[in-house]
Design an enzyme around this catalytic site. Structure first.
Site, PDB file in Angstrom:
ATOM      1  N   GLU A 131       0.682  -1.538   0.275  1.00 25.99           N
ATOM      2  CA  GLU A 131       0.260   0.260  -0.193  1.00 25.99           C
ATOM      3  C   GLU A 131       0.815   1.334  -0.302  1.00 25.99           C
ATOM      4  O   GLU A 131       0.694   2.374  -0.625  1.00 25.99           O
ATOM      5  CB  GLU A 131      -0.869  -0.026   1.248  1.00 25.99           C
ATOM      6  CG  GLU A 131      -1.875  -1.110   1.197  1.00 25.99           C
ATOM      7  CD  GLU A 131      -2.865  -1.166  -0.100  1.00 25.99           C
ATOM      8  OE1 GLU A 131      -2.703  -0.263  -0.762  1.00 25.99           O
ATOM      9  OE2 GLU A 131      -3.275  -2.207  -0.375  1.00 25.99           O
TER      10      GLU A 131
ATOM     11  N   HIS B 267       1.993   2.090  -3.543  1.00 27.33           N
ATOM     12  CA  HIS B 267       0.706   3.008  -4.441  1.00 27.33           C
ATOM     13  C   HIS B 267       0.815   4.225  -3.854  1.00 27.33           C
ATOM     14  O   HIS B 267       0.782   5.335  -5.045  1.00 27.33           O
ATOM     15  CB  HIS B 267      -0.078   2.279  -4.377  1.00 27.33           C
ATOM     16  CG  HIS B 267      -1.079   1.273  -4.314  1.00 27.33           C
ATOM     17  ND1 HIS B 267      -1.273   0.878  -5.758  1.00 27.33           N
ATOM     18  CD2 HIS B 267      -1.780   0.307  -4.117  1.00 27.33           C
ATOM     19  CE1 HIS B 267      -1.401  -0.261  -5.857  1.00 27.33           C
ATOM     20  NE2 HIS B 267      -1.611  -1.026  -5.069  1.00 27.33           N
TER      21      HIS B 267
ATOM     22  N   HIS C  54       3.583   6.390  -5.364  1.00 23.21           N
ATOM     23  CA  HIS C  54       3.960   6.439  -6.633  1.00 23.21           C
ATOM     24  C   HIS C  54       2.550   7.952  -6.834  1.00 23.21           C
ATOM     25  O   HIS C  54       2.677   8.714  -8.137  1.00 23.21           O
ATOM     26  CB  HIS C  54       3.276   5.293  -7.444  1.00 23.21           C
ATOM     27  CG  HIS C  54       2.577   5.480  -8.953  1.00 23.21           C
ATOM     28  ND1 HIS C  54       1.786   4.062  -9.258  1.00 23.21           N
ATOM     29  CD2 HIS C  54       2.542   5.661  -9.910  1.00 23.21           C
ATOM     30  CE1 HIS C  54       2.070   4.322 -11.081  1.00 23.21           C
ATOM     31  NE2 HIS C  54       2.929   5.583 -11.193  1.00 23.21           N
TER      32      HIS C  54
END
Length: 600
Positions: free
Chosen positions: A388, A391, A394
């Site tokens: 997570e 993510h 990103h």
């Protein structure tokens, strides 16, 4: 078993800081009113999108509305997820959903109006420096233009939209509500009703009879409904072919890939390359057979753990420390932002009464991302944290380096950053461990990810390709035909060490993803791209890290395939998949060595 703590009992430092999005409910209400006013201004542009000036002003207003609506939606839902039973935020979440629908309707005129312009006019707009922020949006509209119909035809297709959902809806109802599974005996010899949720638990049982009975009962149930299920899948394939013909695509596959502008070769390359590496999967299956000490390995033996669960108790603080060590190869700039995430209220760590299950990363442009966890002190939770935060990083780097419109990355890219973090963490743990049993546990965990995410999803992708091509050439997809195709693929993928039970031929009937056609290949390409990145980072160091950080900063500013290409992963070639396969080969080699150690 002690009761779960209430939300108010969770220490502040273990909760996310949603006040970074909105100070309080009043601030949310104020922004809600603002959006309502802005949406009202949208009608000023309707019928006027003919020149660069009007289009730019309209796009800017669209961005303002979308960003504020996103903030309202994200906050309302994350507050709701803290305690799903709290009626205040149930209401707020509903209010935000209704607003999103209303906005969607009010903005729906923009794309058709711009698409009504000639190709020449669109090219002029793309070249216009005043619209440089919207170049990619306009390029996308130009690319879609040949597949967009007249206004009347589009209106007609929109009305068919609800009918086209029918195959998926009917399958969902049949699969989740109407199919009744028999009772089977569990490990304790108790008769328990089989269900989707319990099926994998049965297959993980150490008792082979339990596994076999659950497997047979599952597929017997589907076999009893094979005609209805084949008709439903057939209807879905027919729907895809209808849309691809109406929208003037060469095939249903090419229509599906068009959304992310993915060349057909990416899909066919994946299948062809995996075929070449099937001997590696066969070798892993042979090893599994040997480790389980079986004369015959059956399809129901694929999920039983190869080693006893290793008791790895990992507190949240230890998980944070280990994840940071694991991703160290990504350099200080990455680690500093990651540290910020751990220190500054990005993460909601522990389970509490009423909290949404699972884990995710979410957020709105202009504010740092958020991560919801339900941390348990085990290995799985540590990998979830790494995933997570991949993510989140990103999103953070995309938002920092791109305009609002260009920051949003596609689903094709979404799983790369999260999976890369897991790959680096796994590499770190394997290098650090000295206990052969722990090492075997980690290697098995990793090998099974390759088996289920790369090989199995590619097999699904190949099945979808075959059945659509057959239907496109006028062949009927009878239950027998579907089962035959599916069975043959299982034989091909699993190899001679596997006794491929006839029952597996009915598995096509229970895969919900077949109703979101040509989607599963993204799991395999995403995993391969991440594995390729991790290999490059661990072998090359700095230059590979720079390329990877460039990928994270690109958001959705270009086509997915080109963003990856610039970063050194060209998914239109077999290379990334080959690099992932070389990692899989190393894992199997390590497993074979560790088996010898454990025996010795």
């Amino acid at each position: 078993m002690s009761a779960l703590p209430k939300r108010s009992e969770i220490p502040v430092e273990d909760r996310w800081k949603l006040e970074d999005l909105f100070a309080d409910r009043q601030a949310w209400d104020k922004e809600y009113q603002e959006v309502k006013q802005l949406v009202g201004r949208m009608k000023d542009y309707q019928g006027k999108l003919q020149d660069a000036y009007s289009i730019k002003a309209c796009f800017e207003l669209e961005d303002d509305i979308s960003l504020l609506a996103e903030r309202l939606y994200v906050y309302a839902n994350m507050k709701h997820h803290e305690d799903m039973g709290d009626p205040t935020y149930q209401g707020l979440s509903e209010k935000a959903k209704k607003l999103s629908v209303e906005i969607g309707e009010q903005l729906s005129f923009i794309a058709p109006e711009i698409l009504a312009l000639s190709e020449e006019q669109l090219k002029e707009l793309i070249a216009n420096p005043d619209l440089s922020n919207y170049k990619h949006t306009l390029e996308e509209l130009l690319r879609e233009k040949p597949h967009v119909l007249s206004q009347t035809e589009e209106a007609l297709l929109a009305q068919v939209g609800n009918i086209s959902q029918a195959p998926s809806t009917i399958f969902g109802m049949l699969n989740n509500a109407d199919l009744k599974f028999p009772k089977v005996k569990n490990d304790k010899g108790e008769e328990v009703e089989l269900s989707h949720g319990r099926y994998i638990q049965f297959l993980e049982s150490r008792n082979r009879e339990v596994r076999q009975n659950a497997f047979k009962a599952m597929y017997e149930t589907y076999r009893n409904n094979k005609n209805t299920l084949a008709a439903t899948l057939n209807a879905n394939v027919t729907k895809n072919i209808f849309y691809s013909k109406v929208r003037k695509y060469p095939s249903a596959l090419e229509m599906s890939l068009s959304g992310d502008n993915i060349p057909k070769e990416v899909y066919t390359n994946l299948i062809d390359t995996i075929h070449k590496y099937l001997p590696l999967l066969h070798r892993y299956i042979g090893l599994r057979k040997q480790l389980l000490g079986l004369d015959e390995l059956h399809m129901y033996d694929l999920f039983v753990p190869l080693v006893e669960e290793v008791d790895m108790e990992i507190t949240y603080d230890e998980a944070v420390k280990t994840v940071k060590e694991g991703v160290k190869p990504l350099g200080d700039a990455y680690l500093n932002v990651l540290q910020q995430g751990f220190d500054e209220g990005w993460i909601d760590v522990y389970e509490n009464e009423g909290k949404r299950s699972g884990a995710y990363s979410w957020g709105a442009y202009g504010t740092h991302p958020y991560v919801l966890l339900n941390h348990k002190d085990n290995l799985n939770s540590m990998f979830t944290l790494a995933h997570e935060m991949g993510h989140a990083m990103h999103s953070y780097l995309s938002d920092e380096n791109q305009t609002y419109r260009n920051a949003q990355y596609t689903i094709f890219l979404a799983e790369v950053a999260s999976t890369l973090n897991e790959a680096l963490l796994m590499d770190y743990l394997l290098k650090k461990t000295t206990d052969p049993k722990e090492k075997m546990y980690l290697l098995t965990y990793y090998a099974d990810q390759f088996r289920t995410t790369v090989f199995r999803q590619t097999m699904f992708a190949e099945f979808e390709k075959i059945i659509h091509e057959k239907a496109e050439s006028g062949e009927a997809l009878t239950p027998q035909e579907l089962s035959e195709i599916y069975y043959e693929l299982n034989v091909k993928y699993h190899g001679k060490d596997m006794t491929v039970d006839q029952d597996i031929e009915m598995e096509w009937a229970r895969i919900p993803h077949f109703y979101t056609s040509f989607y599963v290949y993204k799991y395999a390409t995403g995993f391969s791209a991440a594995t390729s990145f991790s290999k490059q980072i661990l072998e090359e160091g700095e230059p590979a890290v720079e390329r990877y950080l460039g990928f994270l900063k690109s958001g959705g500013s270009d086509y997915s395939i080109d963003i990856l290409k610039k970063a050194g992963v060209d998914m239109s070639t077999p290379k990334p998949i080959e690099e992932a396969m070389s990692v899989f080969e190393e894992i199997i080699g390590e497993m074979e060595k560790t088996v010898a150690q454990l025996k010795g």
